[in-house]
Design a protein around this motif. Structure first.
Motif, PDB file in Angstrom:
ATOM      1  N   HIS A 169       0.854  -1.185   0.000  1.00  0.00           N
ATOM      2  CA  HIS A 169       0.000   0.000   0.000  1.00  0.00           C
ATOM      3  C   HIS A 169       0.894   1.241   0.000  1.00  0.00           C
ATOM      4  O   HIS A 169       1.966   1.240   0.607  1.00  0.00           O
ATOM      5  CB  HIS A 169      -0.903  -0.012   1.236  1.00  0.00           C
ATOM      6  CG  HIS A 169      -2.013   0.979   1.165  1.00  0.00           C
ATOM      7  ND1 HIS A 169      -1.841   2.314   1.495  1.00  0.00           N
ATOM      8  CD2 HIS A 169      -3.307   0.839   0.807  1.00  0.00           C
ATOM      9  CE1 HIS A 169      -2.984   2.947   1.336  1.00  0.00           C
ATOM     10  NE2 HIS A 169      -3.900   2.077   0.919  1.00  0.00           N
ATOM     11  N   ARG A 170       0.438   2.264  -0.681  1.00  0.00           N
ATOM     12  CA  ARG A 170       1.269   3.469  -0.818  1.00  0.00           C
ATOM     13  C   ARG A 170       1.533   4.142   0.529  1.00  0.00           C
ATOM     14  O   ARG A 170       2.484   4.913   0.661  1.00  0.00           O
ATOM     15  CB  ARG A 170       0.643   4.462  -1.786  1.00  0.00           C
ATOM     16  CG  ARG A 170      -0.686   5.020  -1.397  1.00  0.00           C
ATOM     17  CD  ARG A 170      -1.093   6.186  -2.322  1.00  0.00           C
ATOM     18  NE  ARG A 170      -1.093   5.799  -3.721  1.00  0.00           N
ATOM     19  CZ  ARG A 170      -0.132   6.136  -4.593  1.00  0.00           C
ATOM     20  NH1 ARG A 170       0.910   6.864  -4.186  1.00  0.00           N
ATOM     21  NH2 ARG A 170      -0.208   5.765  -5.835  1.00  0.00           N
ATOM     22  N   LEU A 247       0.077  -5.877 -14.342  1.00  0.00           N
ATOM     23  CA  LEU A 247      -1.090  -6.610 -14.824  1.00  0.00           C
ATOM     24  C   LEU A 247      -2.356  -6.300 -14.038  1.00  0.00           C
ATOM     25  O   LEU A 247      -3.462  -6.404 -14.553  1.00  0.00           O
ATOM     26  CB  LEU A 247      -0.805  -8.118 -14.774  1.00  0.00           C
ATOM     27  CG  LEU A 247       0.390  -8.601 -15.609  1.00  0.00           C
ATOM     28  CD1 LEU A 247       0.577 -10.104 -15.439  1.00  0.00           C
ATOM     29  CD2 LEU A 247       0.198  -8.251 -17.079  1.00  0.00           C
ATOM     30  N   TYR A 248      -2.177  -5.949 -12.755  1.00  0.00           N
ATOM     31  CA  TYR A 248      -3.332  -5.692 -11.893  1.00  0.00           C
ATOM     32  C   TYR A 248      -3.130  -4.361 -11.164  1.00  0.00           C
ATOM     33  O   TYR A 248      -2.953  -4.325  -9.952  1.00  0.00           O
ATOM     34  CB  TYR A 248      -3.518  -6.837 -10.902  1.00  0.00           C
ATOM     35  CG  TYR A 248      -3.530  -8.196 -11.564  1.00  0.00           C
ATOM     36  CD1 TYR A 248      -4.686  -8.685 -12.168  1.00  0.00           C
ATOM     37  CD2 TYR A 248      -2.373  -8.982 -11.605  1.00  0.00           C
ATOM     38  CE1 TYR A 248      -4.694  -9.920 -12.799  1.00  0.00           C
ATOM     39  CE2 TYR A 248      -2.382 -10.217 -12.228  1.00  0.00           C
ATOM     40  CZ  TYR A 248      -3.541 -10.678 -12.825  1.00  0.00           C
ATOM     41  OH  TYR A 248      -3.545 -11.894 -13.443  1.00  0.00           O
ATOM     42  N   PRO A 249      -3.154  -3.262 -11.892  1.00  0.00           N
ATOM     43  CA  PRO A 249      -2.829  -1.956 -11.292  1.00  0.00           C
ATOM     44  C   PRO A 249      -3.926  -1.461 -10.354  1.00  0.00           C
ATOM     45  O   PRO A 249      -5.108  -1.785 -10.500  1.00  0.00           O
ATOM     46  CB  PRO A 249      -2.699  -1.044 -12.516  1.00  0.00           C
ATOM     47  CG  PRO A 249      -3.594  -1.669 -13.547  1.00  0.00           C
ATOM     48  CD  PRO A 249      -3.473  -3.156 -13.326  1.00  0.00           C
ATOM     49  N   HIS A 250      -3.505  -0.682  -9.378  1.00  0.00           N
ATOM     50  CA  HIS A 250      -4.426   0.016  -8.482  1.00  0.00           C
ATOM     51  C   HIS A 250      -3.712   1.265  -7.995  1.00  0.00           C
ATOM     52  O   HIS A 250      -2.522   1.217  -7.649  1.00  0.00           O
ATOM     53  CB  HIS A 250      -4.821  -0.877  -7.294  1.00  0.00           C
ATOM     54  CG  HIS A 250      -5.956  -0.330  -6.503  1.00  0.00           C
ATOM     55  ND1 HIS A 250      -5.812   0.704  -5.602  1.00  0.00           N
ATOM     56  CD2 HIS A 250      -7.279  -0.663  -6.484  1.00  0.00           C
ATOM     57  CE1 HIS A 250      -6.979   0.983  -5.061  1.00  0.00           C
ATOM     58  NE2 HIS A 250      -7.894   0.175  -5.572  1.00  0.00           N
ATOM     59  N   PRO A 251      -4.402   2.386  -7.945  1.00  0.00           N
ATOM     60  CA  PRO A 251      -3.730   3.646  -7.565  1.00  0.00           C
ATOM     61  C   PRO A 251      -3.143   3.647  -6.161  1.00  0.00           C
ATOM     62  O   PRO A 251      -2.229   4.436  -5.881  1.00  0.00           O
ATOM     63  CB  PRO A 251      -4.855   4.698  -7.698  1.00  0.00           C
ATOM     64  CG  PRO A 251      -6.132   3.920  -7.668  1.00  0.00           C
ATOM     65  CD  PRO A 251      -5.815   2.613  -8.299  1.00  0.00           C
ATOM     66  N   ASP A 252      -3.645   2.766  -5.292  1.00  0.00           N
ATOM     67  CA  ASP A 252      -3.144   2.747  -3.917  1.00  0.00           C
ATOM     68  C   ASP A 252      -2.088   1.667  -3.676  1.00  0.00           C
ATOM     69  O   ASP A 252      -1.641   1.481  -2.548  1.00  0.00           O
ATOM     70  CB  ASP A 252      -4.304   2.537  -2.939  1.00  0.00           C
ATOM     71  CG  ASP A 252      -5.199   3.759  -2.845  1.00  0.00           C
ATOM     72  OD1 ASP A 252      -4.676   4.876  -3.014  1.00  0.00           O
ATOM     73  OD2 ASP A 252      -6.413   3.591  -2.630  1.00  0.00           O
ATOM     74  N   ILE A 253      -1.705   0.949  -4.734  1.00  0.00           N
ATOM     75  CA  ILE A 253      -0.671  -0.078  -4.606  1.00  0.00           C
ATOM     76  C   ILE A 253       0.555   0.347  -5.409  1.00  0.00           C
ATOM     77  O   ILE A 253       0.447   0.690  -6.590  1.00  0.00           O
ATOM     78  CB  ILE A 253      -1.177  -1.451  -5.098  1.00  0.00           C
ATOM     79  CG1 ILE A 253      -2.317  -1.943  -4.201  1.00  0.00           C
ATOM     80  CG2 ILE A 253      -0.042  -2.475  -5.111  1.00  0.00           C
ATOM     81  CD1 ILE A 253      -2.917  -3.272  -4.646  1.00  0.00           C
ATOM     82  N   VAL A 254       1.708   0.331  -4.760  1.00  0.00           N
ATOM     83  CA  VAL A 254       2.951   0.713  -5.417  1.00  0.00           C
ATOM     84  C   VAL A 254       3.924  -0.463  -5.407  1.00  0.00           C
ATOM     85  O   VAL A 254       3.784  -1.389  -4.601  1.00  0.00           O
ATOM     86  CB  VAL A 254       3.594   1.936  -4.734  1.00  0.00           C
ATOM     87  CG1 VAL A 254       2.676   3.132  -4.832  1.00  0.00           C
ATOM     88  CG2 VAL A 254       3.924   1.624  -3.278  1.00  0.00           C
ATOM     89  N   SER A 255       4.892  -0.397  -6.282  1.00  0.00           N
ATOM     90  CA  SER A 255       5.891  -1.462  -6.401  1.00  0.00           C
ATOM     91  C   SER A 255       7.284  -0.880  -6.242  1.00  0.00           C
ATOM     92  O   SER A 255       7.566   0.218  -6.742  1.00  0.00           O
ATOM     93  CB  SER A 255       5.764  -2.138  -7.769  1.00  0.00           C
ATOM     94  OG  SER A 255       6.795  -3.082  -7.966  1.00  0.00           O
TER      95      SER A 255
END
Length: 299
Positions: A169-170, A247-255
């Motif tokens: 989570h960001r 492949l499964y982007p979400h604005p609140d998930i960062v890598s």
């Protein structure tokens, strides 16, 4: 011994009742008894002990059962081949590491089908260990899995290199760092594919347990919906390959990239050199390798 005898034997073994077996097979009770008796005579061993309540399998029957089931599965496989041949179609079966096909994209399927409409690609998402095992037992034409490869048994064509990455989570404290190390992960709670995957076992054993680092494993799953939900709840971080991150982007998930001496693995198209490839398999291999070159050139 023939397929009919084996099927009757397995059915009687499973039901432990001649009448129930006959009803299951849609034949007469006398017909089942006759087939079992002839099989016993051929084998020279009793298969069942008759009783008022039904039949009791002998030790010989228990030993025979897995072999009979295996032969019946082979009969089914041969029938499938005959059916496909009648339709003038060929199947190329690929056991692939989770999400690799999604990374390559639907366009690969569309383009290949346009080029070779008579060839069916049958892709099974699985673990790398299962993919290699399936290749060794000739259940598939190819495996797509991470290296290193056992070059004494298999040969591989490199497809692409994937770095290790950590998703979170960001708002997670580690999201403030531009890249991560194993020391940064010490003491963290993770949700990841787990010990069914060679890469996971290797990392946990070598880089966490052996040096004395600690992690808490919340769960082990390849289900992306579960992983993403737990990341959004900020309950854990996820360790995986960066090819799957977009492949499964979400604005609140960062890598964040996991920067270490060994920063990732090559993904290979693996084949068994001891098994002759079908024409369809050769066409797919050549097409995929050329397709990957074009994909790399496009960036």
């Amino acid at each position: 011994m023939n397929q009919k005898q084996l099927q009757y034997f397995v059915t009687v073994y499973q039901t432990q009742n001649i009448k129930t077996a006959a009803d299951t097979l849609y034949v007469s009770r006398q017909g089942v008894s006759k087939v079992i008796r002839l099989l016993e005579e051929e084998l020279g061993q009793p298969l069942f002990i008759r009783s008022i309540r039904g039949v009791i399998p002998t030790d010989y029957a228990t030993t025979l059962l897995p072999h009979a089931k295996s032969l019946l599965e082979e009969y089914d496989a041969i029938r499938s081949l005959r059916t496909l041949a009648a339709k003038s179609q060929s199947v190329v079966t690929i056991y692939a590491l989770d999400h690799v096909l999604a990374y390559l994209g639907a366009s690969l399927i569309e383009d290949f089908h346009e080029a070779y409409p008579s060839i069916i690609l049958s892709v099974v998402d699985t673990t790398d260990a299962h993919a290699i095992a399936a290749l060794a037992s000739q259940q598939c034409s190819f495996a797509i899995t991470a290296g290193p490869l056992d070059e004494t048994r298999f040969e591989g064509d490199p497809l692409f290199f994937s770095h290790y990455s950590v998703r979170m989570h960001r708002s997670h404290p580690l999201a403030k760092l531009p890249a991560l190390t194993y020391d940064d992960l010490d003491g963290q709670t993770i949700i990841s594919k787990g010990r069914a995957y060679d890469c996971f076992r290797h990392h946990i054993d070598k880089y966490f347990l052996a040096p004395g680092r600690k992690i808490h494993i919340l769960a082990e799953t390849a289900d992306e919906s579960i992983i993403r939900t737990l990341l959004l709840h900020n309950k854990a971080i996820n360790i995986g390959y960066d090819y799957a991150d977009p492949l499964y982007p979400h604005p609140d998930i960062v890598s964040r990239t996991l920067k270490e001496e060994i920063s990732g693995q090559m993904i290979y198209l693996v084949s068994n050199p001891q098994v002759r490839k079908t024409k369809a398999a050769c066409l797919f291999r050549d097409y995929l390798m050329e397709w990957m070159k074009k994909k790399a050139a496009r960036g």
